[in-house]
Design an enzyme around this catalytic site. Sequence first.
Site, PDB file in Angstrom:
ATOM      1  CE  LYS A 262     -17.041   6.312  17.438  1.00 45.14           C
ATOM      2  NZ  LYS A 262     -16.894   7.752  17.138  1.00 45.14           N
ATOM      3  CD  GLU A 266     -17.933   9.618  20.408  1.00 39.51           C
ATOM      4  OE1 GLU A 266     -17.536   9.567  19.230  1.00 39.51           O
ATOM      5  OE2 GLU A 266     -17.573  10.481  21.220  1.00 39.51           O
ATOM      6  NE  ARG A 299     -10.987   4.460  17.227  1.00 37.56           N
ATOM      7  CZ  ARG A 299     -11.700   5.528  17.556  1.00 37.56           C
ATOM      8  NH1 ARG A 299     -13.011   5.488  17.579  1.00 37.56           N
ATOM      9  NH2 ARG A 299     -11.104   6.649  17.891  1.00 37.56           N
ATOM     10  CG  ASP A 339     -11.904  12.314  22.980  1.00 38.85           C
ATOM     11  OD1 ASP A 339     -11.115  11.729  22.240  1.00 38.85           O
ATOM     12  OD2 ASP A 339     -13.022  12.706  22.604  1.00 38.85           O
ATOM     13  CD  GLU A 367     -11.797  15.855  18.468  1.00 43.86           C
ATOM     14  OE1 GLU A 367     -11.209  14.794  18.219  1.00 43.86           O
ATOM     15  OE2 GLU A 367     -12.967  15.910  18.904  1.00 43.86           O
ATOM     16  CD1 TRP A 533     -20.608  13.617  25.288  1.00 43.71           C
ATOM     17  CD2 TRP A 533     -22.473  13.961  24.122  1.00 43.71           C
ATOM     18  NE1 TRP A 533     -20.780  12.534  24.453  1.00 43.71           N
ATOM     19  CE2 TRP A 533     -21.916  12.717  23.730  1.00 43.71           C
ATOM     20  CE3 TRP A 533     -23.671  14.390  23.522  1.00 43.71           C
ATOM     21  CZ2 TRP A 533     -22.509  11.898  22.754  1.00 43.71           C
ATOM     22  CZ3 TRP A 533     -24.253  13.573  22.546  1.00 43.71           C
ATOM     23  CH2 TRP A 533     -23.677  12.340  22.176  1.00 43.71           C
TER      24      TRP A 533
HETATM   25  O1  GCW Z   1     -13.189  12.823  20.286  1.00 36.75           O
HETATM   26  C1  GCW Z   1     -14.177  12.247  19.551  1.00 36.75           C
HETATM   27  C2  GCW Z   1     -14.354  13.095  18.338  1.00 36.75           C
HETATM   28  C3  GCW Z   1     -15.161  12.403  17.283  1.00 36.75           C
HETATM   29  C4  GCW Z   1     -14.494  11.063  16.979  1.00 36.75           C
HETATM   30  C5  GCW Z   1     -14.421  10.254  18.262  1.00 36.75           C
HETATM   31  C6  GCW Z   1     -13.719   8.937  18.064  1.00 36.75           C
HETATM   32  C7  GCW Z   1     -14.443   9.868  14.905  1.00 36.75           C
HETATM   33  O2  GCW Z   1     -14.949  14.297  18.710  1.00 36.75           O
HETATM   34  O3  GCW Z   1     -15.204  13.228  16.142  1.00 36.75           O
HETATM   35  O4  GCW Z   1     -15.185  10.358  15.966  1.00 36.75           O
HETATM   36  O5  GCW Z   1     -13.708  10.968  19.226  1.00 36.75           O
HETATM   37  O6  GCW Z   1     -12.533   8.875  18.336  1.00 36.75           O
HETATM   38  O7  GCW Z   1     -14.344   7.975  17.652  1.00 36.75           O
END
Ligand code: GCW
Length: 690
Positions: A262, A266, A299, A339, A367, A533
């Site tokens: 990754k 983020e 990713r 997401d 999640e 967000w």
């Molecule tokens: O949806 C988000 C999550 C994060 C996660 C991120 C990702 C591992 O809230 O916790 O981090 O995706 O997929 O990288």
Amino acid sequence: MKIVFNILFLFMVIAGLAQEDGHQLWLRDKKARPVTVVCSKNSPTLAIAKQELQNGWQGEPNASVILTLKKDKALKDDGFRLSKNEVIAETEKGVLYGVYELLRRQQTGEAITGEAENPSYQIRILNHWDNPNGSVERGYAGNSIFWCNGPDSLTVTEKDKKFWQEYARANASIGINASVLNNVNASPKIITPEYLSRVKSIADILRPYGIQIYLSVNFSSPSILGKLKTSDPLDKDVIKWWNDKVKEIYSYVPDFGGFLVKASSEGQPGPQDFGRTHADGANLLADALKPYGGIVMWRAFVYSPNDKDRAKQAYNEFMPLDGQFRDNVIIQVKNGPVDFQPREPFSPLFGAMKQTSVMPELQVTMEYLGHDKYLVFLSTMWEEVLQSDTYRQGEGSTVARCTDGSIYPQKYTAMAGVANVGLDTNWCGHQFNQANWYAFGRLAWNVNLKSEQIADEWLKLTFYGAQSSKLGEANYDADWSANFLTPVKQMMLDSREAAVNFMTPLGLHHIMSANGHYGPGPWWAPKGMRADWTPPYYHKAGSDGIGFDRTKTGSDAVSQYHEPLASQLNDINTCPEKYLLWFHHLAWDYKVKSGRNLWDELCYRYDEGVNQVRSFQKVWDKAGVYVDSTRFLEVQRKLRIQCVNAVLWKDACLLYFQQFSEMPIPFELERPVNNLDVMMHNDRGDGRSH
Ligand code: GCW
């Protein structure tokens, strides 16, 4: 005497029931019939295959079973062929998978046919978001099975080994052949010698079960661990650092699979920190891994605060790089463009990148779907995505066919699932979350399996015979099938749509509580917070209506899809209703297909979701007689929590949106039982206050 006997009996019953706590997953102990297993070769993997047959044989008593390793033109990778008394494969892993399939069919009563069974994807991999301190990001089933905190955290105990072996066995039984042991938000220390020796111990236990180890790496490792001035992917010292590091890793784990990364996402470091591209970053690692046969899963989960539409960004960033990645790089793409929401259209990257290997990433951990609290069978969601038509190479270019090698000649094919496994006795927090682990493995093996079949298998393996005493043997099968299997299976198949209904109907998305991602939070938008967000960025509710305009005159995200899909989504009359507010901003009085106006329809959908969960309670209570008490009560308790939370979602969203629609909730529907101001006041952003 009688009292003693009764107490003894009670004790036996309790001891017997204690076995059924879910720890054995879909691999519960069976009364095996005697069998002789013949195999001309020996190896740790074949020894497991033999043992499994001896421990679980349900075929003809005293049968002789042959495990045959031989070339077969119809088999690929670890595929196999079965007959009643033989498993044929080209590889030892293939034999092992064949044995598990044979045992499964004996148990479920499915026909044993002789055709070749080949995996859809070469690499069927779980991603563990486990941190070195033992916590699990978005984990709802206890701490990590791989890592822990404390002074002896790197010492391998017998308990560790037992857990890892059970984990490996469960994966092998459903065809999963790879695991990433740590979080994509990666701590650099995972590739230091201390950690690598624990990685080696894990790899040694998982190997006989055919599971390869991968690690997530931090892109800044050269500067953080190697004290280099930079981690620039084109810097020659950085290149050397990674080459040396990879060599070191292979000295611990000679069959190491590779890296999951990754980067520039983020807040994680990445090539963009140095003005380089994702391709530069991925290729650096791919080149280091190449001599050992390792690969990079890079990713595509990227988005920046300034983008007008987060859903477009991965496509915008990765499409120009198509063709620039090494052949041992696979781009790992989340199923949807935002997401892991309860419902999203598929990511437009599937099928669009034609000269780059692409793999789907699914989220097994819940999640956004109720953590360990809700009963949601995710297989139907994955089936929906995998069977979506991208039209990239004409009709029938499904996401599955665009990623499994059927359409594009990818060197590697893979499917990833973000794991839901932890140290909880039942592994997954909720007994029914085990079904999602199971479904992920089964779909990665055969992407065309139907959710109905997967649920059927899982229920038979997991619950059949759990409570035979009360029912009388003679009618058990018919009773069980009519009164447990059929209704509970239907509940599983309806469960995802129910969750969508009470959380995000009609294409709504990302309106959950902040951080915790559990309860509702459509209002959440603190001053100064990044817009993308906050839920209002996604629902855009106002007096003029609700929904995100992604049409050609809006953000134009529709144009990232291929025709005829782009036009279909763009046109309000042809856009599937399930994606309505994902692609369109509509007035509250807009007439939907049912003939109701949008506001009323929204109310009906939320109401329907709540009613569905209530009906699940009835199904489960009625099925209780067929289930051991531990698992029955656990699920019953969780359904109650889900019900309370479903009402909360409904009340929160309807009362909040009502401020804009200024229309009444149709009077025939249940009235809210929670007040908006109280819900907003109690919202700490983690969903816990709910
Ligand atoms: O949806 C988000 C999550 C994060 C996660 C991120 C990702 C591992 O809230 O916790 O981090 O995706 O997929 O990288």
